[in-house]
Design a protein around this motif. Structure first.
Motif, PDB file in Angstrom:
ATOM      1  N   UNK A 172       0.797  -1.101   0.179  1.00 61.54           N
ATOM      2  CA  UNK A 172       0.055  -0.162   0.111  1.00 61.54           C
ATOM      3  C   UNK A 172       1.009   1.367   0.016  1.00 61.54           C
ATOM      4  N   UNK A 173       0.644   2.323  -0.924  1.00 62.85           N
ATOM      5  CA  UNK A 173       1.727   3.287  -1.002  1.00 62.85           C
ATOM      6  C   UNK A 173       2.874   2.832  -1.707  1.00 62.85           C
ATOM      7  N   UNK A 174       2.925   1.731  -2.240  1.00 59.49           N
ATOM      8  CA  UNK A 174       4.437   1.411  -2.863  1.00 59.49           C
ATOM      9  C   UNK A 174       4.394   1.066  -4.451  1.00 59.49           C
ATOM     10  N   UNK A 175       5.367   0.564  -4.735  1.00 59.52           N
ATOM     11  CA  UNK A 175       5.631   0.198  -6.047  1.00 59.52           C
ATOM     12  C   UNK A 175       6.393  -1.059  -6.390  1.00 59.52           C
ATOM     13  N   UNK A 176       5.937  -1.879  -7.425  1.00 60.78           N
ATOM     14  CA  UNK A 176       6.415  -3.224  -7.761  1.00 60.78           C
ATOM     15  C   UNK A 176       6.804  -3.211  -9.091  1.00 60.78           C
ATOM     16  N   UNK A 177       8.173  -3.394  -9.561  1.00 60.46           N
ATOM     17  CA  UNK A 177       8.485  -3.460 -10.779  1.00 60.46           C
ATOM     18  C   UNK A 177       8.939  -5.132 -11.209  1.00 60.46           C
ATOM     19  N   UNK A 178       9.085  -5.200 -12.533  1.00 64.42           N
ATOM     20  CA  UNK A 178       9.505  -6.455 -13.156  1.00 64.42           C
ATOM     21  C   UNK A 178      10.988  -6.479 -13.144  1.00 64.42           C
ATOM     22  N   UNK A 179      11.745  -7.584 -13.642  1.00 68.76           N
ATOM     23  CA  UNK A 179      12.939  -7.673 -13.707  1.00 68.76           C
ATOM     24  C   UNK A 179      13.472  -6.863 -14.634  1.00 68.76           C
ATOM     25  N   UNK A 180      12.633  -6.692 -15.903  1.00 71.85           N
ATOM     26  CA  UNK A 180      12.854  -6.088 -17.124  1.00 71.85           C
ATOM     27  C   UNK A 180      13.258  -4.510 -16.626  1.00 71.85           C
ATOM     28  N   UNK A 181      12.269  -3.917 -15.916  1.00 70.35           N
ATOM     29  CA  UNK A 181      12.345  -2.640 -15.523  1.00 70.35           C
ATOM     30  C   UNK A 181      13.656  -2.266 -14.321  1.00 70.35           C
ATOM     31  N   UNK A 182      13.667  -3.227 -13.546  1.00 70.87           N
ATOM     32  CA  UNK A 182      14.755  -3.136 -12.711  1.00 70.87           C
ATOM     33  C   UNK A 182      16.057  -3.156 -13.378  1.00 70.87           C
ATOM     34  N   UNK A 183      16.526  -3.962 -14.505  1.00 72.57           N
ATOM     35  CA  UNK A 183      17.685  -3.715 -14.952  1.00 72.57           C
ATOM     36  C   UNK A 183      17.866  -2.446 -15.764  1.00 72.57           C
ATOM     37  N   UNK A 184      16.652  -1.973 -16.199  1.00 68.90           N
ATOM     38  CA  UNK A 184      16.855  -0.684 -16.986  1.00 68.90           C
ATOM     39  C   UNK A 184      17.119   0.631 -15.659  1.00 68.90           C
ATOM     40  N   UNK A 185      16.584   0.455 -14.670  1.00 70.66           N
ATOM     41  CA  UNK A 185      16.861   1.601 -13.657  1.00 70.66           C
ATOM     42  C   UNK A 185      17.775   1.429 -12.734  1.00 70.66           C
ATOM     43  N   UNK A 186      18.223   0.409 -12.334  1.00 73.78           N
ATOM     44  CA  UNK A 186      18.924   0.323 -11.159  1.00 73.78           C
ATOM     45  C   UNK A 186      20.309   0.922 -11.164  1.00 73.78           C
ATOM     46  N   UNK A 187      20.767   1.282 -12.317  1.00 71.42           N
ATOM     47  CA  UNK A 187      21.920   2.248 -12.207  1.00 71.42           C
ATOM     48  C   UNK A 187      21.892   3.426 -13.040  1.00 71.42           C
ATOM     49  N   UNK A 188      20.429   3.913 -12.965  1.00 72.33           N
ATOM     50  CA  UNK A 188      20.362   5.285 -13.344  1.00 72.33           C
ATOM     51  C   UNK A 188      19.458   6.110 -12.540  1.00 72.33           C
ATOM     52  N   UNK A 189      18.871   5.400 -11.524  1.00 70.09           N
ATOM     53  CA  UNK A 189      18.091   6.409 -10.350  1.00 70.09           C
ATOM     54  C   UNK A 189      18.657   6.038  -9.142  1.00 70.09           C
ATOM     55  N   UNK A 208      17.830   4.826  -6.334  1.00 70.41           N
ATOM     56  CA  UNK A 208      16.518   3.949  -5.711  1.00 70.41           C
ATOM     57  C   UNK A 208      16.936   2.609  -5.250  1.00 70.41           C
ATOM     58  N   UNK A 209      16.409   2.488  -4.170  1.00 72.41           N
ATOM     59  CA  UNK A 209      16.925   1.074  -3.602  1.00 72.41           C
ATOM     60  C   UNK A 209      15.437   0.013  -3.932  1.00 72.41           C
ATOM     61  N   UNK A 210      15.941  -1.081  -4.111  1.00 72.90           N
ATOM     62  CA  UNK A 210      14.921  -2.257  -4.352  1.00 72.90           C
ATOM     63  C   UNK A 210      15.151  -3.570  -3.429  1.00 72.90           C
ATOM     64  N   UNK A 211      14.035  -4.253  -3.234  1.00 77.37           N
ATOM     65  CA  UNK A 211      14.005  -5.470  -2.749  1.00 77.37           C
ATOM     66  C   UNK A 211      13.572  -6.485  -3.581  1.00 77.37           C
ATOM     67  N   UNK A 212      14.453  -7.508  -3.797  1.00 79.93           N
ATOM     68  CA  UNK A 212      14.066  -8.523  -4.552  1.00 79.93           C
ATOM     69  C   UNK A 212      13.361  -9.537  -3.846  1.00 79.93           C
ATOM     70  N   UNK A 213      12.118  -9.866  -4.662  1.00 78.80           N
ATOM     71  CA  UNK A 213      10.892 -10.657  -3.886  1.00 78.80           C
ATOM     72  C   UNK A 213      10.819 -11.883  -4.951  1.00 78.80           C
ATOM     73  N   UNK A 214      11.799 -11.966  -5.957  1.00 83.08           N
ATOM     74  CA  UNK A 214      11.873 -13.214  -6.445  1.00 83.08           C
ATOM     75  C   UNK A 214      10.798 -13.515  -7.493  1.00 83.08           C
ATOM     76  N   UNK A 215      10.685 -14.720  -7.916  1.00 84.57           N
ATOM     77  CA  UNK A 215       9.563 -15.097  -9.066  1.00 84.57           C
ATOM     78  C   UNK A 215       8.412 -15.418  -8.286  1.00 84.57           C
TER      79      UNK A 215
END
Length: 551
Positions: free
Chosen positions: A126-143, A145-152
């Motif tokens: 609630x109040x959060x964001x979930x992204x796919x692996x393809x989005x994470x690969x595009x964004x991880x080194x450009x913003x 932003x911290x991510x939590x890997x929740x797997x498949x």
């Protein structure tokens, strides 16, 4: 129909049915206001809304980076607005983002990309964001932003598990909220597996773990040595340091009517003047920062060696880097330095690049501010500041003013937006500095110019006491006033810069005005008397800069 690859954004309100069941009218009104904010952020980020259904919003972006940045801005803005409501009445979105192949038909988008974005939205907090692996690969080194890997994750109507990440959202105090890790998808064991197989399976797993553990231990030793050597080799490139400003700023949520909604009702765009990417850097034009920070920028950044970059956030925190190996290193160093400073003072605002080299790259444009003069001192209408007297403020907002603004050191000022959201700064070097910063930060958050209501410990605008202020008074689009009289009312009020002003209207919308009165009572009586000469059933609709209603 045509196919294309796009970043798909899906948003939905958590617990929307419950909110409607509890208070349908208030929920629908707030939905319209929040949707206006969401739509505005999407448009400003270059996105396009292609479908809506009830409380859901689907949009496409040409860039995953812009989609994630937009989603973060939306969640931070709505989180601020939700602060004005008790937890049970807060309206929070979940957002899911993926990159996928979609089919466009009559402006709508169809396909797995849209379906997966909707499923990711359901995985978000609630109040959060979930992204796919393809989005994470595009964004991880450009913003930043911290991510939590929740797997498949196994999701409805998608044949294969979707690998997902949760975005760690920044709390109000500047810290990151740790996402609740969702269990990855797991295939159940076949029904035919017998109990006697479990000991064997456990033994095999243990043997494999021992082998892998040994391999990783020796690998870790080797990688640690390599990492140490690499770090020593890169330490020669250090960013330029600059004093970190320590703003005392607080943003408080508005009531349901938002600035973007107000602009839409008025038929005015809520866009912000764009900054050209070819604009040359000028320290005097940098928004949000203190005057001292501008001096630092003029003395240190302008003359610094390239590659260089400068980052800042809405609370005026800055980060500088120069003499870097390349442009990417300069950008990363400036953002990291800025964010570390922002975190150290618990600023809830994220840092963004403002300049690379000598070129301005800030994507949000200059914050909208009102025309000069930004405030006027009038002994006739001024009175001591009191949080309880702040117009259309909820108890929580008044408590913030009581606990933070009142004891704050001078110079200090409060700016209020059309929807009631406000920003204040304390302990400033001068009154003009805190006024400018408050207006710039408030305008950037509201999307439209804000108004200075208090300086130091004095209200500098007339504050009604005979009636309840319900919002800013905008005669140009007020439906109570006859259409042919609105421009004249707006003009006369703009020219009456001192004393008390009041506006009354009758059943036919003919206005009566009292301008430059010596007291609030005189203004109210004068407006009613003037209205009675040309209309019937007259009542007061504005006192000073505020629309008013019964107490």
């Amino acid at each position: 129909m045509k196919r294309k690859i796009a970043a798909i954004f899906a948003a939905d309100i958590a617990g929307y049915s419950r909110l409607v069941a509890e208070d349908e009218e208030e929920t629908l009104r707030r939905l319209a206001a929040y949707r206006s904010v969401v739509d505005d952020f999407i448009a400003r980020a270059g996105g396009r809304i292609f479908n809506t259904a009830g409380d859901a919003v689907f949009a496409e972006f040409p860039s995953a980076v812009e989609a994630v940045r937009c989603a973060i801005d939306i969640q931070e803005s709505l989180r601020t607005r939700n602060m004005a409501y008790p937890p049970s009445r807060q309206m929070s979105f979940r957002i899911g983002i993926t990159i996928g192949d979609v089919v466009e038909r009559d402006g709508d988008l169809l396909g797995d990309g849209v379906n997966i974005a909707a499923r990711l939205e359901g995985l978000a907090e609630v109040g959060g964001i979930c992204v796919s692996r393809a989005v994470h690969e595009q964004v991880a080194n450009k913003l930043s932003v911290q991510f939590a890997d929740i797997g498949a994750q196994e999701v409805k109507n998608i044949p294969t598990p979707v690998y997902a990440y949760l975005v760690a959202m920044r709390r109000e105090d500047g810290t990151y909220a740790t996402p609740q890790i969702k269990k990855p998808a797991a295939k159940p064991l076949a029904a035919g597996v017998q109990n006697w197989m479990w000991p064997m399976a456990v033994m095999v797993v243990c043997l494999v773990a021992i082998g892998v553990g040994g391999f990783l231990y020796f690998t870790k030793l080797e990688l640690r040595d390599k990492a140490r050597d690499s770090l020593q080799a890169s330490n020669h490139a250090a960013p330029v340091t600059a004093p970190a400003p320590t703003p005392s700023a607080t943003a408080v949520a508005p009531p349901p009517v938002t600035p973007a909604t107000a602009a839409a009702v008025a038929g005015r765009p809520s866009s912000v003047p764009a900054l050209s990417t070819s604009e040359r850097f000028s320290a005097e034009a940098v928004p949000f920062v203190t005057d001292r920070a501008r001096v630092v920028l003029a003395n240190e950044y302008v003359a610094a060696a390239e590659p260089k970059a400068f980052a800042l956030n809405l609370n005026g925190v800055i980060g500088l880097a120069s003499s870097q190996p390349n442009e990417e290193a300069a950008k990363s160093a400036a953002l990291e330095q800025c964010q570390e400073r922002a975190d150290s003072i618990q600023s809830p605002r994220k840092c963004e690049l403002y300049a690379i080299g000598s070129n301005v790259v800030y994507p949000h444009g200059r914050p909208p501010v009102p025309p000069l003069p930004w405030f006027k001192r009038d002994p006739v209408t001024e009175k001591p500041f009191a949080p309880a007297a702040m117009p259309f403020m909820r108890d929580q907002a008044q408590a913030r003013l009581e606990g933070n603004y009142m004891p704050g050191k001078k110079s200090k000022a409060i700016a209020v937006g059309p929807g009631g959201n406000f920003i204040f700064y304390t302990d400033g070097a001068t009154v003009p500095e805190v006024v400018r910063r408050a207006l710039e930060t408030c305008g950037a958050l509201a999307g439209v110019p804000c108004m200075i209501v208090a300086i130091d410990d004095v209200f500098v605008v007339p504050v009604p006491t005979m009636m309840k202020a319900t919002g800013p008074f905008r005669p140009a689009d007020n439906p109570s006033i006859a259409g042919d009289a609105r421009d004249d009312v707006a003009r006369q009020l703009a020219e009456a810069s001192t004393g008390w002003n009041a506006v009354a209207v009758g059943s036919s919308g003919r206005p009566g005005m009292a301008l430059k009165a010596a007291s609030e009572q005189d203004a109210v009586n004068g407006a009613l008397g003037n209205c009675a000469k040309r209309d019937s059933n007259c009542h007061v609709i504005a006192i000073g800069p505020y629309a008013v209603g019964p107490n």
